[in-house]
Scaffold this motif. Structure first.
Motif, PDB file in Angstrom:
ATOM      1  N   GLY A 228       0.800  -1.222   0.000  1.00  0.00           N
ATOM      2  CA  GLY A 228       0.000   0.000   0.000  1.00  0.00           C
ATOM      3  C   GLY A 228       0.831   1.268   0.000  1.00  0.00           C
ATOM      4  N   ASN A 229       2.150   1.141  -0.003  1.00  0.00           N
ATOM      5  CA  ASN A 229       3.031   2.313  -0.054  1.00  0.00           C
ATOM      6  C   ASN A 229       3.858   2.259  -1.335  1.00  0.00           C
ATOM      7  N   ILE A 230       3.506   3.138  -2.251  1.00  0.00           N
ATOM      8  CA  ILE A 230       4.171   3.150  -3.552  1.00  0.00           C
ATOM      9  C   ILE A 230       5.398   4.065  -3.489  1.00  0.00           C
ATOM     10  N   CYS A 231       6.509   3.638  -4.101  1.00  0.00           N
ATOM     11  CA  CYS A 231       7.725   4.450  -4.185  1.00  0.00           C
ATOM     12  C   CYS A 231       8.087   4.619  -5.654  1.00  0.00           C
ATOM     13  N   ARG A 232       7.887   5.822  -6.176  1.00  0.00           N
ATOM     14  CA  ARG A 232       8.144   6.035  -7.604  1.00  0.00           C
ATOM     15  C   ARG A 232       9.641   5.986  -7.921  1.00  0.00           C
ATOM     16  N   CYS A 233      10.493   6.228  -6.908  1.00  0.00           N
ATOM     17  CA  CYS A 233      11.931   6.131  -7.143  1.00  0.00           C
ATOM     18  C   CYS A 233      12.384   4.674  -7.183  1.00  0.00           C
ATOM     19  N   GLY A 234      11.536   3.775  -6.716  1.00  0.00           N
ATOM     20  CA  GLY A 234      11.894   2.357  -6.739  1.00  0.00           C
ATOM     21  C   GLY A 234      12.934   1.979  -5.714  1.00  0.00           C
ATOM     22  N   ALA A 235      12.817   2.552  -4.518  1.00  0.00           N
ATOM     23  CA  ALA A 235      13.783   2.221  -3.463  1.00  0.00           C
ATOM     24  C   ALA A 235      13.419   0.924  -2.734  1.00  0.00           C
ATOM     25  N   TYR A 236      12.566   0.141  -3.353  1.00  0.00           N
ATOM     26  CA  TYR A 236      12.011  -1.032  -2.656  1.00  0.00           C
ATOM     27  C   TYR A 236      13.045  -1.975  -2.028  1.00  0.00           C
ATOM     28  N   PRO A 237      14.105  -2.375  -2.746  1.00  0.00           N
ATOM     29  CA  PRO A 237      15.051  -3.313  -2.115  1.00  0.00           C
ATOM     30  C   PRO A 237      15.633  -2.741  -0.816  1.00  0.00           C
ATOM     31  N   ASN A 238      15.895  -1.439  -0.815  1.00  0.00           N
ATOM     32  CA  ASN A 238      16.470  -0.814   0.374  1.00  0.00           C
ATOM     33  C   ASN A 238      15.431  -0.683   1.496  1.00  0.00           C
ATOM     34  N   ILE A 239      14.181  -0.459   1.117  1.00  0.00           N
ATOM     35  CA  ILE A 239      13.111  -0.385   2.119  1.00  0.00           C
ATOM     36  C   ILE A 239      12.946  -1.751   2.782  1.00  0.00           C
ATOM     37  N   VAL A 240      12.962  -2.809   1.968  1.00  0.00           N
ATOM     38  CA  VAL A 240      12.833  -4.161   2.511  1.00  0.00           C
ATOM     39  C   VAL A 240      13.996  -4.450   3.469  1.00  0.00           C
ATOM     40  N   ALA A 241      15.210  -4.063   3.079  1.00  0.00           N
ATOM     41  CA  ALA A 241      16.388  -4.293   3.936  1.00  0.00           C
ATOM     42  C   ALA A 241      16.239  -3.537   5.260  1.00  0.00           C
ATOM     43  N   ALA A 242      15.756  -2.297   5.179  1.00  0.00           N
ATOM     44  CA  ALA A 242      15.593  -1.485   6.404  1.00  0.00           C
ATOM     45  C   ALA A 242      14.583  -2.134   7.343  1.00  0.00           C
ATOM     46  N   ILE A 243      13.483  -2.618   6.780  1.00  0.00           N
ATOM     47  CA  ILE A 243      12.440  -3.221   7.616  1.00  0.00           C
ATOM     48  C   ILE A 243      12.956  -4.507   8.256  1.00  0.00           C
ATOM     49  N   LYS A 244      13.718  -5.286   7.480  1.00  0.00           N
ATOM     50  CA  LYS A 244      14.286  -6.529   8.039  1.00  0.00           C
ATOM     51  C   LYS A 244      15.209  -6.203   9.207  1.00  0.00           C
ATOM     52  N   GLU A 245      16.041  -5.181   9.023  1.00  0.00           N
ATOM     53  CA  GLU A 245      16.981  -4.829  10.091  1.00  0.00           C
ATOM     54  C   GLU A 245      16.240  -4.329  11.328  1.00  0.00           C
TER      55      GLU A 245
END
Lengths: 260, 328
Positions: A228-245
């Motif tokens: 439900g949170n769209i990122c037009r810059c496509g920072a998704y891999p980094n967002i996933v890493a941040a959430i995991k950490e």
């Protein structure tokens, strides 16, 4: 701004004295406000803040102090509704037009512009805030329905000068590029931690018919639950890493590297 | 947004009294669809009655099954241990819809009352019989890839968007409704209606009626049920085709099948032909394929959605195989 709301630490005093001398008096007298923040962000982009990292980070973390909410003139409100609610643990009393969304109330009346208006139609998640412990879309919430509720926005996540662990993880993992979706991403991710702890299921959860139990989120689960949170810059891999950490408390390798 | 009077009510009687006084008033539940429609000037109520404080939020076991409070949130419903254990197909369907934020806001009653996401319905510059009766249907000759293949008329080719309701249809739910005169039970199959000549009506609810609960009768297919959703992206998108299926098995023989499809019609499409074909048949890949053929033979595609026939077949087969294997 009320007087002397912001007590500067010695590092912060040095930072303003060196970088923004013309603002120093203003900050000392009236407090650190959005205008100062924006200027500081400009300097951060230009790399000027590197040697002042400590002071700057504290200022970014600090909730901006706001003055009392001025009433609009009666003619500006067609169907007035008085709402008493809490925003970032501060009691607020605000008279709004019945049409006003929570998002517009936060941004335009209370002055908390961290929550962003992306699509204004519930499709992007940039306006995500936490109401009574649940992440919701403030653009599809009428302020009038918030009577008695408690709202947490991005401005309310840090404790004094200390970032919320999710904010720190987003910084470490570069979980953004332009930053516009970031307040919504972080509010969403903070609420997600509680959902995972409670064992809430998602569409990606296997064996849904078993009893709910606390789960450590896989990449697939994080992607589904953050959709439900769209990122037009496509920072998704980094967002996933941040959430995991942030969830595990363990170091997750960064997806980015400094190069020569 | 058009201006409106706002009031919050504390009990169902108060809500019904207020709405009976004004035919242009609307109840506000989670607001995730209504607010959006109001911003687009598609919905134009001049009075909003906030029912968010009503105590219709309980999810409880009853003598005949489980009762879902109309104002329980979608998240609370999908995650309730009673629902996950006894109606996992419903949990799965709810979690297939929208995003976590929206499911935290959306109510069960409101989910049933979602309006179509047909882009012509949303665009007030185009004709639409659902929004403006008698103005025509722009989708009939327009871009209709997302639209209906079953039960449409020249007046309306829109599809009904809810995932939750597709499972509720396969689960033979009942909708409990209160008005100033009476309480009545609407069987799920009769709740939503096909467009006919009056697509402005999505369902059989009357003005002045309030949904108070959704009742789920007990069934014996919890372990053999599935919800399959096919969409343009993997999450946070409306269905091109979805299938809810439950199988009552005696060994490898299907005693009864309960199947509903989403994304294909103006209401949850109960796959009665497929169900009839499967009754007392062996649960084999060949029989699943024939059941799917039997249902999709009824399809009447539009210019841009012929693909939904093949997709529907494969989704039906996939749902039946998943349900047969169990372990949802």
């Amino acid at each position: 701004m009320k007087n002397n709301k912001t007590k500067l630490t010695p590092e912060e005093h040095r930072l303003f004295g060196d970088l923004m001398p013309e603002e120093l008096e203003d900050v000392l007298h009236s407090g650190f406000n959005r205008r100062h923040f924006v200027k500081l962000m400009g300097m951060a982009t230009a790399g000027l803040l590197a040697s002042y990292a400590l002071g700057a980070e504290q200022l970014f973390a600090r909730a901006v102090e706001m003055e009392d909410i001025p009433d609009l003139i009666p003619e500006a409100i067609e169907n007035g509704v008085t709402v008493n609610f809490k925003v970032n643990s501060t009691a607020r009393n605000v008279l709004v037009d019945s049409r006003m969304t929570l998002l517009d109330t936060l941004r335009e009346r209370i002055g908390l512009t961290g929550s962003k208006k992306g699509c204004d139609h519930g499709q992007c998640g940039a306006c995500t805030v936490i109401v009574d412990g649940q992440r919701v879309l403030s653009c599809l919430t009428l302020a009038a329905t918030c009577q008695g509720k408690s709202v947490i926005t991005i401005e309310g996540l840090a404790k004094d000068n200390e970032l919320n662990p999710m904010q720190a993880a987003f910084l470490k993992h570069d979980g953004f590029q332009c930053g516009f979706c970031t307040p919504g991403q972080i509010c969403s991710a903070v609420a997600l931690m509680k959902e995972a702890k409670e064992g809430q299921a998602s569409f990606a959860t296997k064996n849904i018919s078993t009893d709910p139990k606390s789960i450590i989120l896989s990449d697939e689960e994080i992607a589904e639950r953050m959709s439900g949170n769209i990122c037009r810059c496509g920072a998704y891999p980094n967002i996933v890493a941040a959430i995991k950490e942030a969830q595990t408390g363990e170091n997750v390798p960064q997806n980015w590297l400094f190069t020569d | 947004m058009k201006s409106f009077k706002f009031s919050a009510v504390n009990n169902p009687a108060e809500a019904i009294t207020l709405i009976n006084k004004n035919t242009d008033a609307a109840f506000l539940g989670g607001g995730t669809n209504l607010l959006d429609l109001m911003k687009e000037h598609v919905a134009l109520p001049n009075e909003i009655i906030d029912i968010g404080n009503l105590s219709l939020k309980e999810i409880k076991a009853t003598a005949s099954g489980i009762s879902l409070g109309a104002l329980a949130k979608n998240t609370a419903t999908a995650n309730h241990p009673l629902i996950r254990k006894n109606f996992p197909m419903l949990s799965k369907a709810i979690l297939a819809g929208a995003s976590a934020q929206i499911r935290n806001m959306a109510t069960n009653g409101g989910n049933l009352l979602q309006r179509t996401r047909c882009s012509y319905f949303y665009d007030i510059a185009t004709p639409c019989n659902k929004r403006n009766p008698g103005s025509g249907c722009a989708a009939l000759e327009g871009f209709n890839r997302m639209h209906a293949i079953f039960g449409w008329t020249r007046e309306c080719v829109a599809v009904y968007p809810s995932d939750m309701s597709i499972a509720l249809s396969a689960l033979n739910a009942n909708v409990k409704v209160l008005s100033s005169e009476r309480e009545r039970i609407i069987p799920f199959q009769d709740f939503h209606i096909l467009p006919g000549a009056h697509p402005e009506k999505d369902n059989s609810l009357q003005h002045g009626e309030l949904i108070t609960a959704i009742e789920l009768p007990k069934n014996d297919f919890a372990e053999h049920s599935a919800y399959i959703k096919i969409r343009d992206r993997n999450s946070y998108a409306f269905a091109l085709v979805s299938v809810a299926a439950g199988l009552t098995l005696n060994g490898n023989t299907i005693q009864a099948a309960s199947i509903a499809m989403g994304g294909v019609a103006h209401k949850p499409w109960r796959a009665l032909n497929a169900e009839a074909y499967l009754k007392d048949k062996a649960a084999t890949a060949a029989n699943f394929a024939k059941a799917a053929e039997a249902e999709m033979a009824l399809a009447q595609p539009l210019a841009h959605n012929k693909f939904k026939i093949e997709m529907g077949k494969k989704a039906l087969i996939n749902a039946l195989e998943t349900a047969f294997k169990g372990n949802i």
